[in-house]
Structure formats: C-alpha cells, structure tokens
Design a protein around this motif. Structure first.
Motif: not given
Length: 236
Positions: A175-185, A201-219
């Motif tokens: 997830g995107v940091h709570p303070m950056l939710r409206l303006t994700p990097p 938190g723990r790192g992301v080792h499976e579907a990392a690219a998809d997790s990053l894309r989803y986090a930014l798109e749904h921030s």
C-alpha cells in the motif's frame, strides 16, 4: 539501538541471491525493516536499525570474511565486506551514522537529500556507485525527500509504499503511505520489479509488479478504508 523495553533482537526477512533484510524489534507496530544489498562494489546496508547480530548477518554476503568477534559483539572498525551505508530518506537517519562509524565506511546520500549525519558522507546521483542500482527520486515535498533504488529486479523503497498493517487496505498486499494516498509517487509507475523491499513490513516477492501497479492505481479509492483503519488502531 535497543527499544525502550530493552529488546534488541531482529528477524531476518526477504533473503534472496542479492541480499536480505532484517526486521528490528519484531514486536514493534511500525515494523521497521533494513536491508543488506550484496553488489559488485561490496555490501551496502540500507536504512539500518542497529541491533545485535546484524554485522554477522552482513558478513554472510560479499566474500564472507566478516569479523572475528563473537556473535553479537562486532569488532569496532571491522568492515568485512561492508562498502557503505545508504540513507534513502531525509525524515530520519535511523542508525546510519552509528553503523557507518563502526564499519569505518561512508554514509551514501542521494544528492537531493537535505540531511546531515554524524559520519563521513558520499553524495551520489544516477546510481549507487559501483552497482547496478539506479537512483529514483520518489518524493520531494517540504520536510519529506525520499529516494528509491532499482536494479531492474529489486526495488528498495523506504516509506512511499509499505506492507505494514497501517499502509495497506483490505485487498492490498502493498500500500501507499497513508499521507501520500491522494498523491501517490508517480516515479514508481511503470516499474516491473521482481521483488520489492520496503522500510516498513515484509517484502513482496510474488507478483511484485502487479502489487505495485495495483497499489498506485487504487491509492485514492482505497484511502478511506486505510484512514478508518488507522483511526480504529488509534483508539484500541
């Protein structure tokens, strides 16, 4: 440094061919994580929290020389293969200076980070010297300047995104940091890492690219749920 209750332990996370991570004081809610990156230029310790045993952990990488001191009691000034300490965020320095002085190595700072540390420093642009880790400027707002490292496979992000409970919504792994939710990097958009190492938190080792894309798109759309969760935690 030890936490207030005297706990001075860590849990190893994220081990891969190019390094590992450690979660300092595992019972802490903030889940502060630091990283060991094994590169052609040596071992770099990223945003370190200093706890007993991390020098032995770092010594497992590079050529494995390490220190001759007993476990948990690293020899002062012995660097083993530690080439430097890296600080990616200006809001805090964790124990970067302490660890760098102990290993007699510099703290590597992105040139745009406006922070001074009590240790020799090396400013850098473009990439971490001698390595394939390119430097990304993820955030530049008053009081918060942040960088990330990316070598095409491993993405290292200190705070802009994370996996600790207060970072992510119910359907997010990352997830995107709570303070950056409206303006994700925006700098992180389009990256396709194989793994993501975060500062909380723990790192992301499976579907990392998809997790990053989803986090930014749904921030933004997931922001209310994340903020509500923070409020619930605050009043527990």
């Amino acid at each position: 440094m030890p936490s207030a209750d005297g706990d001075d332990t860590y849990e190893e996370l994220n081990r891969f061919d190019g390094g590992t991570s450690w979660l300092a004081h595992p019972d802490e809610a903030m889940q502060r994580v630091s990283h060991v990156l094994d590169t052609d230029a040596g071992v770099f310790l990223v945003d370190p929290i200093d706890v007993s045993g991390i020098d032995d952990l770092a010594a497992e990488f590079g050529d494995g020389r390490g220190s001759d001191a007993p476990a948990g009691q690293p020899e002062a000034g012995a660097s083993g293969d530690v080439a430097g300490v890296v600080l990616l965020l200006n809001r805090h320095e964790r124990d970067a200076a302490t660890v760098a002085r102990r290993h007699d190595v510099p703290v590597y700072l992105p040139s745009f980070l406006t922070r001074e540390v009590d240790a020799p420093t090396e400013r850098f642009d473009g990439s971490l010297p001698g390595t394939d880790y390119g430097l990304l400027r993820t955030l530049a707002v008053p009081g918060w300047h942040e960088a990330a490292l990316f070598d095409g496979e491993t993405l290292v992000v200190p705070e802009a995104v994370g996996t600790a409970p207060f970072f992510h919504g119910a359907d997010e792994q990352l997830g995107v940091h709570p303070m950056l939710r409206l303006t994700p990097p925006s700098t992180l958009r389009g990256l396709r890492p194989e793994r993501i190492l975060v500062g909380h938190g723990r790192g992301v080792h499976e579907a990392a690219a998809d997790s990053l894309r989803y986090a930014l798109e749904h921030s933004r759309s997931n922001a209310p749920g994340v903020w509500a969760g923070m409020v619930r935690e605050l009043f527990r």
